[in-house]
Motif scaffolding. Structure first.
Motif, mmCIF file in Angstrom:
data_model
loop_
_atom_site.group_PDB
_atom_site.id
_atom_site.type_symbol
_atom_site.label_atom_id
_atom_site.label_comp_id
_atom_site.label_asym_id
_atom_site.label_seq_id
_atom_site.Cartn_x
_atom_site.Cartn_y
_atom_site.Cartn_z
ATOM 1 N N TYR A 50 73.302 25.950 23.377
ATOM 2 C CA TYR A 50 72.625 27.072 23.022
ATOM 3 C C TYR A 50 72.475 27.963 24.272
ATOM 4 C CZ TYR A 50 68.478 29.461 21.121
ATOM 5 O OH TYR A 50 67.440 30.381 20.824
ATOM 6 N N LEU A 51 72.309 27.247 25.481
ATOM 7 C CA LEU A 51 72.159 27.861 26.726
ATOM 8 C C LEU A 51 73.437 28.581 26.826
ATOM 9 C CD1 LEU A 51 70.414 28.327 29.565
ATOM 10 C CD2 LEU A 51 71.567 26.332 30.195
ATOM 11 N N ASP A 52 74.531 28.185 26.845
ATOM 12 C CA ASP A 52 75.899 28.667 26.956
ATOM 13 C C ASP A 52 76.102 30.034 26.295
ATOM 14 O OD1 ASP A 52 76.710 26.647 28.564
ATOM 15 O OD2 ASP A 52 77.944 25.775 27.147
ATOM 16 N N ALA A 53 75.723 29.761 24.871
ATOM 17 C CA ALA A 53 75.548 31.027 23.924
ATOM 18 C C ALA A 53 74.498 32.110 24.360
ATOM 19 C CB ALA A 53 75.380 30.556 22.340
ATOM 20 N N ALA A 54 73.801 31.785 24.650
ATOM 21 C CA ALA A 54 72.761 32.719 25.333
ATOM 22 C C ALA A 54 73.219 33.452 26.532
ATOM 23 C CB ALA A 54 71.299 31.988 25.706
ATOM 24 N N ARG A 55 73.651 32.686 27.516
ATOM 25 C CA ARG A 55 74.371 33.241 28.723
ATOM 26 C C ARG A 55 75.458 34.412 28.299
ATOM 27 N NH1 ARG A 55 73.444 28.229 33.117
ATOM 28 N NH2 ARG A 55 71.190 28.834 33.213
ATOM 29 N N GLU A 56 76.248 33.912 27.500
ATOM 30 C CA GLU A 56 77.572 34.673 26.997
ATOM 31 C C GLU A 56 77.035 35.975 26.384
ATOM 32 O OE1 GLU A 56 80.091 32.521 24.416
ATOM 33 O OE2 GLU A 56 80.439 30.724 26.034
ATOM 34 N N ALA A 57 75.760 35.769 25.788
ATOM 35 C CA ALA A 57 75.197 37.309 25.237
ATOM 36 C C ALA A 57 74.337 38.011 26.174
ATOM 37 C CB ALA A 57 74.344 36.780 23.790
ATOM 38 N N GLY A 58 74.537 37.556 27.518
ATOM 39 C CA GLY A 58 73.498 38.367 28.381
ATOM 40 C C GLY A 58 72.162 37.895 28.528
ATOM 41 N N VAL A 59 71.619 36.888 27.847
ATOM 42 C CA VAL A 59 70.358 36.446 27.831
ATOM 43 C C VAL A 59 70.524 35.133 28.825
ATOM 44 C CG1 VAL A 59 68.253 35.489 26.616
ATOM 45 C CG2 VAL A 59 69.836 37.153 25.633
ATOM 46 N N GLU A 60 69.424 35.515 29.906
ATOM 47 C CA GLU A 60 69.147 34.500 30.754
ATOM 48 C C GLU A 60 68.139 33.324 30.303
ATOM 49 O OE1 GLU A 60 70.731 33.366 33.851
ATOM 50 O OE2 GLU A 60 72.334 34.586 33.213
ATOM 51 N N LEU A 61 68.588 32.327 30.102
ATOM 52 C CA LEU A 61 67.373 31.268 30.076
ATOM 53 C C LEU A 61 67.773 30.119 30.860
ATOM 54 C CD1 LEU A 61 67.985 30.485 26.115
ATOM 55 C CD2 LEU A 61 66.015 31.510 26.839
ATOM 56 N N THR A 62 66.556 29.337 31.071
ATOM 57 C CA THR A 62 66.837 27.952 31.886
ATOM 58 C C THR A 62 67.221 27.101 31.388
ATOM 59 O OG1 THR A 62 64.503 27.317 31.787
ATOM 60 C CG2 THR A 62 65.195 28.928 33.555
ATOM 61 N N ARG A 63 67.868 25.844 31.908
ATOM 62 C CA ARG A 63 68.209 24.576 30.977
ATOM 63 C C ARG A 63 66.866 24.108 30.229
ATOM 64 N NH1 ARG A 63 72.478 20.922 31.356
ATOM 65 N NH2 ARG A 63 73.115 22.597 32.653
ATOM 66 N N GLU A 64 65.696 24.202 31.223
ATOM 67 C CA GLU A 64 64.352 23.777 30.528
ATOM 68 C C GLU A 64 63.930 24.603 29.170
ATOM 69 O OE1 GLU A 64 64.904 24.453 33.878
ATOM 70 O OE2 GLU A 64 65.169 22.492 34.453
ATOM 71 N N GLU A 65 64.420 25.647 29.322
ATOM 72 C CA GLU A 65 63.860 26.574 27.999
ATOM 73 C C GLU A 65 64.714 26.262 26.753
ATOM 74 O OE1 GLU A 65 62.207 30.668 30.445
ATOM 75 O OE2 GLU A 65 64.328 30.403 30.150
ATOM 76 N N SER A 66 66.073 26.028 27.170
ATOM 77 C CA SER A 66 66.891 25.888 26.063
ATOM 78 C C SER A 66 66.597 24.332 25.434
ATOM 79 C CB SER A 66 68.500 25.986 26.643
ATOM 80 O OG SER A 66 68.716 24.751 27.456
ATOM 81 N N ARG A 67 66.175 23.450 26.352
ATOM 82 C CA ARG A 67 65.986 22.047 26.039
ATOM 83 C C ARG A 67 64.670 22.258 25.146
ATOM 84 N NH1 ARG A 67 67.352 17.720 30.417
ATOM 85 N NH2 ARG A 67 69.823 17.897 30.290
#
Length: 101
Positions: A50-67
């Motif tokens: 999920y984190l990888d997909a968000a970052r690929e879309a230009g959305v900055e999430l933290t690992r804690e947020e994706s978890r």
């Protein structure tokens, strides 16, 4: 039978993902190490994807947020409530079955 449109496919995939997350949240008795040993992925893998997909879309999430998105609560809270110490058998199986990337 007609194939779904690209938009429908995305909607269906999203619905299936939501259902998977709901199922995993209800089955907190199933430990991540068991998922890894049987299926080669776990809740943490899902949160990383999920984190990888968000970052690929230009959305900055933290690992804690994706978890938190995957677990439905902060990861540390989930661990305190549901995670048990892995047995020697589980650890040995993980050493054999661990994905080697």
């Amino acid at each position: 039978m007609s194939m779904p449109t690209s938009e429908q496919q995305t909607e269906f995939e999203a619905a299936a993902f939501r259902r998977l997350l709901s199922h995993l949240r209800k089955r907190a008795d199933v430990q991540n190490i068991d998922l890894m040993n049987l299926a080669g992925f776990c809740r943490n893998c899902l949160s990383n994807w999920y984190l990888d997909a968000a970052r690929e879309a230009g959305v900055e999430l933290t690992r804690e947020e994706s978890r938190e998105i995957v677990y439905g609560m902060p990861y540390e809270e989930w661990k305190a409530l549901h995670q048990t110490e892995a047995t020697e058998t589980q650890k040995a199986a993980f050493d054999v079955n661990r994905p080697r990337e």
